[in-house]
Design a protein around this motif. Structure first.
Motif, mmCIF file in Angstrom:
data_model
loop_
_atom_site.group_PDB
_atom_site.id
_atom_site.type_symbol
_atom_site.label_atom_id
_atom_site.label_comp_id
_atom_site.label_asym_id
_atom_site.label_seq_id
_atom_site.Cartn_x
_atom_site.Cartn_y
_atom_site.Cartn_z
ATOM 1 N N UNK A 389 0.838 -1.200 0.000
ATOM 2 C CA UNK A 389 0.000 0.000 0.000
ATOM 3 C C UNK A 389 0.872 1.249 0.000
ATOM 4 N N UNK A 390 0.492 2.218 -0.829
ATOM 5 C CA UNK A 390 1.224 3.480 -0.884
ATOM 6 C C UNK A 390 2.548 3.429 -1.602
ATOM 7 N N UNK A 391 2.853 2.307 -2.278
ATOM 8 C CA UNK A 391 4.132 2.187 -2.978
ATOM 9 C C UNK A 391 4.277 3.219 -4.097
ATOM 10 N N UNK A 392 5.523 3.586 -4.372
ATOM 11 C CA UNK A 392 5.837 4.351 -5.575
ATOM 12 C C UNK A 392 6.172 3.347 -6.671
ATOM 13 N N UNK A 395 5.690 3.450 -14.151
ATOM 14 C CA UNK A 395 4.697 3.133 -15.175
ATOM 15 C C UNK A 395 5.301 3.386 -16.546
ATOM 16 N N UNK A 396 5.131 2.432 -17.433
ATOM 17 C CA UNK A 396 5.604 2.576 -18.813
ATOM 18 C C UNK A 396 4.585 3.380 -19.613
ATOM 19 N N UNK A 397 5.060 4.097 -20.642
ATOM 20 C CA UNK A 397 4.151 4.770 -21.571
ATOM 21 C C UNK A 397 3.104 3.773 -22.016
ATOM 22 N N UNK A 398 1.842 4.139 -21.883
ATOM 23 C CA UNK A 398 0.797 3.149 -22.058
ATOM 24 C C UNK A 398 -0.428 3.744 -22.701
ATOM 25 N N UNK A 399 -1.514 3.000 -22.627
ATOM 26 C CA UNK A 399 -2.714 3.377 -23.334
ATOM 27 C C UNK A 399 -3.525 4.430 -22.631
ATOM 28 N N UNK A 400 -4.520 4.949 -23.372
ATOM 29 C CA UNK A 400 -5.394 5.948 -22.795
ATOM 30 C C UNK A 400 -6.186 5.375 -21.626
ATOM 31 N N UNK A 401 -6.232 4.038 -21.481
ATOM 32 C CA UNK A 401 -6.961 3.416 -20.382
ATOM 33 C C UNK A 401 -6.055 2.501 -19.566
ATOM 34 N N UNK A 402 -5.323 1.622 -20.242
ATOM 35 C CA UNK A 402 -4.587 0.595 -19.510
ATOM 36 C C UNK A 402 -3.087 0.695 -19.759
ATOM 37 N N UNK A 403 -2.314 1.246 -18.812
ATOM 38 C CA UNK A 403 -0.855 1.234 -18.925
ATOM 39 C C UNK A 403 -0.260 -0.019 -18.286
ATOM 40 N N UNK A 404 1.065 -0.021 -18.118
ATOM 41 C CA UNK A 404 1.741 -1.174 -17.531
ATOM 42 C C UNK A 404 2.611 -0.724 -16.369
ATOM 43 N N UNK A 405 2.485 -1.418 -15.248
ATOM 44 C CA UNK A 405 3.364 -1.172 -14.112
ATOM 45 C C UNK A 405 4.618 -2.026 -14.307
ATOM 46 N N UNK A 406 5.757 -1.345 -14.448
ATOM 47 C CA UNK A 406 7.004 -2.058 -14.697
ATOM 48 C C UNK A 406 7.624 -2.611 -13.420
ATOM 49 N N UNK A 407 7.696 -1.771 -12.390
ATOM 50 C CA UNK A 407 8.376 -2.190 -11.169
ATOM 51 C C UNK A 407 7.971 -1.278 -10.012
ATOM 52 N N UNK A 408 8.342 -1.708 -8.824
ATOM 53 C CA UNK A 408 8.105 -0.947 -7.597
ATOM 54 C C UNK A 408 9.439 -0.380 -7.120
ATOM 55 N N UNK A 409 9.407 0.797 -6.504
ATOM 56 C CA UNK A 409 10.611 1.388 -5.911
ATOM 57 C C UNK A 409 10.530 1.209 -4.398
ATOM 58 N N UNK A 410 11.025 0.070 -3.867
ATOM 59 C CA UNK A 410 10.866 -0.229 -2.438
ATOM 60 C C UNK A 410 11.572 0.774 -1.537
ATOM 61 N N UNK A 411 12.596 1.453 -2.050
ATOM 62 C CA UNK A 411 13.309 2.424 -1.214
ATOM 63 C C UNK A 411 12.431 3.620 -0.851
ATOM 64 N N UNK A 412 11.298 3.807 -1.595
ATOM 65 C CA UNK A 412 10.380 4.910 -1.308
ATOM 66 C C UNK A 412 9.123 4.434 -0.592
ATOM 67 N N UNK A 413 9.129 3.201 -0.125
ATOM 68 C CA UNK A 413 7.931 2.607 0.501
ATOM 69 C C UNK A 413 7.652 3.272 1.856
ATOM 70 N N UNK A 414 6.388 3.653 2.143
ATOM 71 C CA UNK A 414 6.053 4.257 3.435
ATOM 72 C C UNK A 414 6.274 3.274 4.584
ATOM 73 N N UNK A 415 6.630 3.771 5.718
ATOM 74 C CA UNK A 415 6.833 2.928 6.891
ATOM 75 C C UNK A 415 5.511 2.277 7.284
#
Length: 699
Positions: A389-392, A395-415
């Motif tokens: 929850x709350x992850x950064x 997102x890859x360049x994607x469609x007007x409706x459905x893009x793609x999540x490439x990866x999560x940046x865990x170093x920015x994860x909320x405590x």
């Protein structure tokens, strides 16, 4: 799951391939039919390549209804359909240098020019052209005058939009040639320059109208305007890039792609000035790198470089795959990416009960498109991302409706962020969800689930199935929510009085809908079979099954008692066979068949269909059942012409020689294929022999 990840099991591969086919076919439908794209090219390309990888690793996953087996999408509606004189093929894509080199190696092999082991590959001259992010057009000229313009459509047929295209100043109404050929087909790309696009959107903003997402969508929408004056006001532009001339044309005939560009320029067309004549593969890479930087200074959008073999005679020798020329490839630039913060995870329930997690995140702007949602496919993809929850997320360049999540940046994860996973209960009916061992998909198995029913109804009335005009998703939602429809068969019990009581449904609309529902009873058996929504049975497979089994009872009995008979059908693999067995063995599906028959659906081949099939089967060519391999250059006809003659006579043209090859058609400079044919003792004939064989049954 990314295509770079190892396959977890055969069953998970099957589920993933089915899911990819669904997503890609839906995207193609939205792009080609609805003119409302829901997926950007990089996202489509990534999913397409993942499906290709799965099918390459396991050939049983290949099905006739796979997007990899087709040339293009279904035609749009609302304009007159016309058949192209010359088909418009799509291009295969390469996304890095390794894939470019792989394409070049395959090209050398098909031309019988592959180097000996350890030797450097021979250099073939190529042409590099910027890949314009616009809309392909087919222009037909007769005696030098523009007589027809059409959209690409499905590659074989398109929409006739001549009146609109006449407003594009960079397209000549008469060729600058004297004398002009009897006919010439010109292909090119229509586009809206960036400055014009921004001016159009500013004007729409001042009128409080919806803005176009990007120049390509604006161009597509403009070309389909019914009022040519609107098209003229938007100042479209056009670059021509290829042409076809009649075989008997005695005038100047291009011998290379570079000559063709010069010919088009002399004939009055605007040709992209940024093309390059490239002597070898290293020059192609330098051209690609140069334009990766300089393209940002252009006044139009380009997302890659199209690389074409320069020699047109070698192009003809290389030929085509089922969907693309072997002699050209689109080398694409990396997709854009942007970070965003996850807001929530929601869940969708498909018509087969599959639960799909959807990430909703803070909107990000990518190439002029604002995106805020991305499908995450399944539990495996969730686990792979390790989403909290709350992850950064990136997102890859994607469609007007459905893009793609490439990866999560865990170093920015909320405590204290909590890990996210699929729910245990269905979000629609609260039933316990099920995930069988080895399956990628998690499902709701409650056949009464409202979400499953809505999906089944939408599929039943869709264009490829029963094609019930006016039965949209919102109306289906009302019918299910109010308890007016509990099964597909209930659609055929609706009356105009009941329908007119629904929101936004007037009396006339209700009457038209009832008429459309009644008319759907006459749809062919293949469409009815496809409409049942059996796992893995797409439109093409449904046609093959319907042709082999005249009614649902025969198909059901065969699937349950004699499944081997189904496996013998061309194009029907083990996964389809197994799916049919499971489907017809399920009590709820047996009940559905009975319900449909009770309301008058035949679920069988009509008398007219039987007559048409008998007529088609009565015509058997001289090469029926034979497999032919072409090699070398023929004296008077191209490989394409030879292939068409062979197929018209009932034969099949293969790209490789084997013991199953009936004979080899060999011309000049025949290479390794001829050598292999001689080693196997196969029959080898020349062009004259082929003509004599084809004439042997005339009279």
């Amino acid at each position: 799951m990314s295509s770079s990840q190892p396959l977890k099991s055969s069953s998970s591969s099957q589920a993933r391939a089915e899911e990819l086919r669904r997503l890609l076919n839906r995207a193609a439908h939205a792009y080609y039919v609805l003119d409302a794209p829901e997926m950007e090219d990089p996202v489509y390309d990534q999913l397409y390549r993942e499906l290709q990888a799965l099918e390459h690793q396991d050939s049983t996953l290949v099905s006739p209804d796979s997007p990899t087996q087709r040339v293009g999408g279904r035609l749009a509606e609302g304009f007159r359909s016309v058949r192209h004189r010359i088909a418009l093929f799509s291009l295969d894509n390469a996304f890095n240098r390794d894939e470019l080199h792989g394409w070049y190696g395959r090209l050398l092999k098909v031309l019988d020019r592959a180097p000996a082991e350890g030797a450097p590959p021979p250099a073939l001259a190529m042409v590099g052209e910027l890949k314009i992010d616009g809309n392909a057009l087919a222009l037909s000229y007769e005696n030098g005058v523009l007589v027809r313009a059409a959209t690409r459509g499905d590659g074989e047929q398109g929409e006739e939009i001549t009146a609109n295209v006449r407003t594009i100043s960079s397209i000549p109404l008469r060729l600058h040639l004297e004398p002009a050929p009897a006919w010439v087909e010109v292909r090119g790309e229509a586009f809206i320059p960036d400055a014009t696009f921004h001016a159009i959107n500013n004007e729409r903003l001042s009128r409080d109208e919806a803005l176009f997402a990007n120049p390509r969508n604006a161009c597509a929408g403009t070309l389909r305007q019914l009022d040519p004056s609107v098209v003229a006001s938007r100042r479209l532009d056009f670059f021509a890039y290829t042409l076809q001339l009649p075989d008997d044309w005695q005038g100047r005939r291009p011998l290379t792609q570079w000559d063709a560009l010069q010919w088009l320029g002399d004939a009055g067309f605007k040709v992209n000035p940024n093309a390059g004549l490239l002597p070898d593969l290293q020059s192609v890479e330098q051209f690609f790198d140069t334009w990766d930087t300089e393209r940002r200074q252009l006044n139009y959008a380009t997302d890659g470089v199209v690389v074409k073999l320069n020699d047109l005679r070698l192009q003809d020798a290389a030929g085509f795959t089922q969907k693309a020329p072997r002699w050209a490839i689109a080398l694409k630039y990396p997709a854009e990416e942007a970070p965003s913060r996850l807001v929530r995870l929601t869940y969708q329930v498909g018509r087969t009960g599959v639960i799909t997690p959807v990430a909703e995140f803070e909107p990000v702007a990518l190439a002029g498109t604002s995106v805020s949602r991305a499908t995450l496919h399944n539990a495996d993809r969730l686990a792979e991302l390790d989403l909290h929850s709350g992850d950064t997320i990136v997102v890859r360049k994607a469609g007007e409706i459905i893009p793609e999540v490439l990866r999560v940046l865990p170093e920015l994860r909320p405590e204290g962020a909590q890990p996210l996973d699929l729910p245990h209960q269905c979000p629609s009916c609260d039933s316990e969800l099920v995930r069988e061992s080895g399956e990628a998909a998690t499902r709701c198995v409650n056949s009464s689930c409202p979400a499953i029913l809505r999906g089944a109804l939408r599929h039943w009335v869709s264009k490829g199935a029963l094609d019930v005009e006016g039965m949209g998703g919102k109306l289906i939602g009302q019918l299910v929510e109010r308890g007016l429809v509990h099964a597909i068969s209930d659609l055929y019990r609706l009356d105009a009085a009941l329908l007119s009581s629904l929101e936004r449904m007037g009396e006339k609309s209700a009457e038209n809908l009832v008429t459309a529902i009644e008319a759907s009873r006459a749809q062919p058996w293949a469409r009815q079979l496809y409409g049942l929504g059996i796992h893995h049975v797409g439109e093409v497979n449904a046609k093959a099954l319907a042709a082999a089994f005249p009614d649902v009872d025969t198909l059901a009995q065969t699937a349950i008692d004699h499944p081997e008979a189904i496996s013998e059908l061309h194009g029907i693999g083990s996964e389809i066979n197994q799916s049919l067995q499971q489907w017809f063995n399920t009590g709820a599906n047996q009940k559905l068949i009975q319900q449909l028959q009770d309301v008058g659906l035949s679920l069988a081949t009509s008398e007219q269909e039987r007559q048409d099939l008998a007529s088609r089967n009565s015509t058997i060519g001289v090469l029926s059942g034979q497999t032919v391999v072409l090699t070398g250059t023929l004296p008077t006809m191209s490989r394409t012409q030879a292939k068409e003659l062979i197929e018209a006579a009932g034969g099949k043209v293969s790209g490789s020689v084997s013991k199953k090859t009936s004979f080899v058609l060999a011309g000049e400079e025949a290479g390794s294929k001829l050598e292999k044919a001689n080693k196997l003792g196969l029959n080898v004939i020349d062009e004259a022999g082929l003509i004599a064989l084809l004439k042997s049954t005339e009279t």
